[in-house]
Design an enzyme around this catalytic site. Sequence first.
Site, short mmCIF file in Angstrom:
data_model
loop_
_atom_site.label_atom_id
_atom_site.label_comp_id
_atom_site.label_asym_id
_atom_site.label_seq_id
_atom_site.Cartn_x
_atom_site.Cartn_y
_atom_site.Cartn_z
CE1 TYR A 61 -45.11 16.89 -28.89
CE2 TYR A 61 -47.47 16.99 -29.37
CZ TYR A 61 -46.43 16.71 -28.51
OH TYR A 61 -46.71 16.23 -27.25
CD GLU A 107 -43.69 14.76 -26.56
OE1 GLU A 107 -44.44 15.55 -25.96
OE2 GLU A 107 -42.45 14.73 -26.38
#
Length: 387
Positions: A109, A197
């Site tokens: 992530y 992101e």
Amino acid sequence: MKIHEFQAKEIFRRHGIHVPRGSLARTPEEAREAALALPGDGWVVKAQILAGGRGKAGGILLASTPDEVESHARRLLGAPLVTSQTGPRGRPVRAVLVEERVDVIQEIYAGVTVDRSEGRAVLLVSSAGGMEVEEVARSHPQSLFREKLESDGTLHPFQARRVTFAMGVPKEALPEMQGVLQHLCRLFYEEDCSLAEINPLIIAGDGRVLALDAKINFEDNAAFRHPDWESMKDPDEEDPLEREASRHGLNYIKLDGNIGCLVNGAGLAMATMDMIKVVGGEPANFLDVGGGASEEAVSHAFRILLSDPKVKVVLINIFGGIMRCDVIARGVVRAAAELGMEVPMVVRLEGTNAEEGRRLLADSGLRLIVAEGMREAAQRAVELGGR
Ligand code: GDP
Ligand code: MN
């Protein structure tokens, strides 16, 4: 402002972040064509909606033949997609992204956002790729690493090294992985994002470092220097009332409660919402008609409040400074006459021309209660709202 995955991936590419090969399709036939044009023997069909959690909700489908790509696309394009982030009615799927399917060796992530308590942007990285970061923060906080960016968006090489080492990225992929993190930080800054992101950022079987997913939210306050954002807006995805409000220069945000609020000034609007909560109610919206709004603007604001079917009572809380209370009262009376008010109103007016404003309202024949002070106004609204 949120944009779709395919749009965010376009921006990633421009900033040197690699993404899987793919193209957008708006019909099942286009999806099949897209698959035939891509190398390889596996594909992924991804629903394009402005919400995450698609994987778990069946919005990301793997296919082994172009026929399967077509039928997956038919299924996704035919119905709204409900995910943990969409609410029960889901979001319409107007397009799918068809991509080459890649083998995943490692998932990470990586996200950049503003840390308000630090007053700067931070890069968050976690080895628990693919999971929602809020969930990671709850269940695996030790797997989450943070690096503060410089105020010009720079992530220093030593910071990129520090986090990639912490992730256990294999040696061969280190330089590219570090590059991606630095590009992401640069992108966040240059494109005026509030969120950038990659979840998951992966190392593929063939060694490529790829952003498998892409999410960008733009910072609305920077819209004036990005005329191109307008063309990226998805009209389906905007709340029609919010769009209408912004056309009239009103600051309006729709919420879930049943007390419609008409207030002048952002600070007073927030205080009003707080007061409603304190006395046990739920505001239906945030609405700031501005310090010097016209009768016209008030009337538009009213119309917007009343077109929300959830609104069971309207609370008007005005402090007349630059804004005169009689102007507000005229706007309210006019809008109520035009729209045929069916919900009760509680009004609290103070300041310039308050007496005249109250008199105009009292003489209007409208169903309304004049309250003294904010707490009383909020209490009356909660009583009438029937919570
Ligand atoms: P989200 O659920 O809305 O965040 O959608 P994502 O784009 O992140 O996709 C969900 C999950 O599908 C990812 O975390 C991956 O595990 C998986 N996925 C997506 N594309 C591929 C692919 O090309 N190959 C493999 N093996 N998995 C994929
Ligand atoms: Mn994702």
